[in-house]
Scaffold this active site. Sequence first.
Site, mmCIF file in Angstrom:
data_model
loop_
_atom_site.group_PDB
_atom_site.id
_atom_site.type_symbol
_atom_site.label_atom_id
_atom_site.label_comp_id
_atom_site.label_asym_id
_atom_site.label_seq_id
_atom_site.Cartn_x
_atom_site.Cartn_y
_atom_site.Cartn_z
ATOM 1 N N PRO A 128 0.587 -0.972 -0.124
ATOM 2 C CA PRO A 128 -0.117 -0.456 -0.152
ATOM 3 C C PRO A 128 0.373 0.810 0.032
ATOM 4 C CG PRO A 128 -1.307 -1.571 1.846
ATOM 5 C CD PRO A 128 0.108 -2.073 0.953
ATOM 6 N N TRP A 156 -2.371 -4.760 -5.166
ATOM 7 C CA TRP A 156 -2.077 -4.582 -7.072
ATOM 8 C C TRP A 156 -0.785 -5.572 -7.808
ATOM 9 C CZ3 TRP A 156 -5.187 -0.858 -6.782
ATOM 10 C CH2 TRP A 156 -4.284 0.125 -5.958
ATOM 11 N N ASP A 240 13.306 -5.450 -15.836
ATOM 12 C CA ASP A 240 14.204 -5.406 -16.856
ATOM 13 C C ASP A 240 13.399 -6.126 -17.866
ATOM 14 O OD1 ASP A 240 15.497 -3.663 -15.705
ATOM 15 O OD2 ASP A 240 17.129 -4.934 -15.255
ATOM 16 N N GLN A 336 -12.037 8.450 -31.207
ATOM 17 C CA GLN A 336 -12.259 9.021 -32.070
ATOM 18 C C GLN A 336 -13.297 8.859 -33.510
ATOM 19 O OE1 GLN A 336 -12.714 12.602 -30.290
ATOM 20 N NE2 GLN A 336 -13.022 13.480 -31.897
ATOM 21 N N GLU A 363 4.378 -2.252 -13.938
ATOM 22 C CA GLU A 363 5.301 -2.848 -14.065
ATOM 23 C C GLU A 363 6.736 -1.095 -13.811
ATOM 24 O OE1 GLU A 363 6.515 -6.870 -15.892
ATOM 25 O OE2 GLU A 363 4.895 -7.402 -15.569
HETATM 26 N N1 COS Z 1 18.907 -4.724 -12.213
HETATM 27 C C1 COS Z 1 19.749 -5.438 -11.138
HETATM 28 N N2 COS Z 1 20.403 -4.814 -10.483
HETATM 29 C C2 COS Z 1 19.165 -3.395 -10.376
HETATM 30 C C3 COS Z 1 18.749 -2.493 -11.110
HETATM 31 C C4 COS Z 1 18.417 -3.458 -12.013
HETATM 32 N N3 COS Z 1 17.367 -3.621 -13.305
HETATM 33 N N4 COS Z 1 18.380 -1.664 -10.848
HETATM 34 C C5 COS Z 1 19.649 -1.057 -9.856
HETATM 35 N N5 COS Z 1 20.049 -1.984 -8.987
HETATM 36 C C6 COS Z 1 20.740 -2.842 -8.016
HETATM 37 C C7 COS Z 1 21.373 -0.889 -7.679
HETATM 38 O O1 COS Z 1 22.879 -1.361 -8.714
HETATM 39 C C8 COS Z 1 21.865 -0.854 -6.880
HETATM 40 O O2 COS Z 1 22.978 -1.905 -5.857
HETATM 41 P P1 COS Z 1 23.313 -1.821 -5.399
HETATM 42 O O3 COS Z 1 23.265 -0.914 -3.884
HETATM 43 O O4 COS Z 1 24.738 -2.682 -4.731
HETATM 44 O O5 COS Z 1 24.629 -0.393 -5.775
HETATM 45 C C9 COS Z 1 20.417 -1.131 -6.209
HETATM 46 O O6 COS Z 1 19.929 -1.996 -6.981
HETATM 47 C C10 COS Z 1 19.734 -0.208 -5.557
HETATM 48 O O7 COS Z 1 19.605 0.776 -6.662
HETATM 49 P P2 COS Z 1 18.766 2.399 -6.622
HETATM 50 O O8 COS Z 1 19.513 2.752 -5.649
HETATM 51 O O9 COS Z 1 18.995 2.719 -7.828
HETATM 52 O O10 COS Z 1 17.421 2.082 -5.851
HETATM 53 P P3 COS Z 1 16.373 3.553 -6.081
HETATM 54 O O11 COS Z 1 15.655 2.676 -4.933
HETATM 55 O O12 COS Z 1 16.826 4.388 -6.424
HETATM 56 O O13 COS Z 1 15.468 2.325 -7.488
HETATM 57 C C11 COS Z 1 14.058 2.792 -9.852
HETATM 58 C C12 COS Z 1 15.227 2.196 -8.281
HETATM 59 C C13 COS Z 1 13.097 3.877 -9.080
HETATM 60 C C14 COS Z 1 14.329 2.139 -11.008
HETATM 61 C C15 COS Z 1 13.479 1.703 -9.007
HETATM 62 O O14 COS Z 1 12.890 1.689 -7.447
HETATM 63 C C16 COS Z 1 12.222 1.151 -9.737
HETATM 64 O O15 COS Z 1 12.335 0.604 -11.072
HETATM 65 N N6 COS Z 1 11.140 1.295 -9.689
HETATM 66 C C17 COS Z 1 9.717 1.088 -10.130
HETATM 67 C C18 COS Z 1 9.242 -0.975 -9.621
HETATM 68 C C19 COS Z 1 8.316 -0.717 -10.246
HETATM 69 O O16 COS Z 1 8.286 -1.406 -11.343
HETATM 70 N N7 COS Z 1 7.024 -1.055 -9.739
HETATM 71 C C20 COS Z 1 6.315 -1.902 -10.513
HETATM 72 C C21 COS Z 1 6.177 -3.530 -9.483
HETATM 73 S S1 COS Z 1 4.550 -4.086 -10.767
HETATM 74 S S2 COS Z 1 4.306 -5.406 -8.978
#
Ligand code: COS
Length: 380
Positions: A128, A156, A240, A336, A363
């Site tokens: 949440p 979700w 990803d 449209q 996602e």
């Molecule tokens: N694959 C693997 N590792 C990754 C990664 C990826 N694509 N992206 C970041 N990491 C790693 C980083 O290297 C970092 O590791 P270290 O601490 O060892 O350096 C760690 O993960 C944390 O990365 P970061 O500090 O960049 O994390 P943030 O919390 O700032 O988040 C975003 C980055 C915003 C990109 C991420 O939280 C995100 O994608 N959020 C969206 C989540 C989402 O899609 N939610 C919907 C889910 S559907 S249920």
Amino acid sequence: MNFNLTSEQKLIKQTASDFAREELKKGAVNRDKNKIWPKEQISKMGDLGFMGMMVKEKWGGSGLDTVSYCIAMEEISKVDASAGVVMSVNNSLVCYLLNNYGSPFIKEKYLSPLASGNKLGAFSLSEPQSGSDASNMKTFAKVDGKNYILNGTKNWVTNGINCDYVIVFAFTDKEVGHKGISCFIVDKAYDGFSVGKPEDKLGIRSSDTCELYFDNVKIPQENLIGKEGDGFKIALSTLDGGRIGIASQALGIAQASLDASIAYSKDRVQFNKPISANQGIQFKLADMAMEIEAARLLIYKAALTKDENKDYGHIASMAKVYASEVAMRASTQCVQIHGGYGYIKETGVERLMRDAKITQIYEGTSEIQRVVIARELLKR
Ligand code: COS
């Protein structure tokens, strides 16, 4: 560079397209209206090998490449984007994760039935209070002898109601930030696991989305995926790939919007000529076709880069943000072009517009995708 599909990929496109036309199309409007989960259709998609497309045959999958998966996702989503998301979650969030990070025990016990379509999986990361800020979770798994005891709430969760197994992310150590998050596979039959009410959504209404509750759920140690603390990286790297699946879902919605727009505009006569004779309509069709083609190429590039084991996260984000915005524009133009007929449920095209919206949100929102893309640009 070769833009041609292989003969195997052409066959997959044909198979998915035939299945969508013959089995998914009928009842899609009714399933959407009445929130009916496509049980029979998902089971047939399992028989066709669509539920674990990129998993090796040894583990119950079809052993195909990511482009093949994108092709099938597009064809399924063209007709029913709800069935598309059920397929996408099982393939790219659940099977991919288990295939990449699961132990042989986990692969045998969980991946094989999931990839063959005998069981269905879900992926639960958000809570949440945590969506984009995914590591801000409260769910906690405490070690208890040879088990973990899991407590928390996830929300979700696509497939949450109809699934058999759920991937769950939880803190095992709250003191070390995201490095304290771990990943588990949880059987829905475990005591203390319960499911919330189905969400009443704008679009993809025949897929299920709900909250999940864990109240002292006992999880065997062998259900830990990877090591303790690996969970956040497992989640982000899995997302990803998930984003390529959602981009393909969006592409299917966009292509369906263009197909319906062409057919209707050739058929609809106003001022003694089909409306397709007007440049105002032709320019809309041309813009839709151009953007759809660009989205498809971006999606295939992300898929190929993934299969080459190169860094592809930012390309997957580009594909998702672009394809989802194309889907929104194309489906809005489709309504449209259909005028009043586009605005009623019976015609079926307003569903495209409602279904398109979620592809800009789940996602990772379009804003989060841009964060991922910009981070990659700035680290060069
Ligand atoms: N694959 C693997 N590792 C990754 C990664 C990826 N694509 N992206 C970041 N990491 C790693 C980083 O290297 C970092 O590791 P270290 O601490 O060892 O350096 C760690 O993960 C944390 O990365 P970061 O500090 O960049 O994390 P943030 O919390 O700032 O988040 C975003 C980055 C915003 C990109 C991420 O939280 C995100 O994608 N959020 C969206 C989540 C989402 O899609 N939610 C919907 C889910 S559907 S249920």
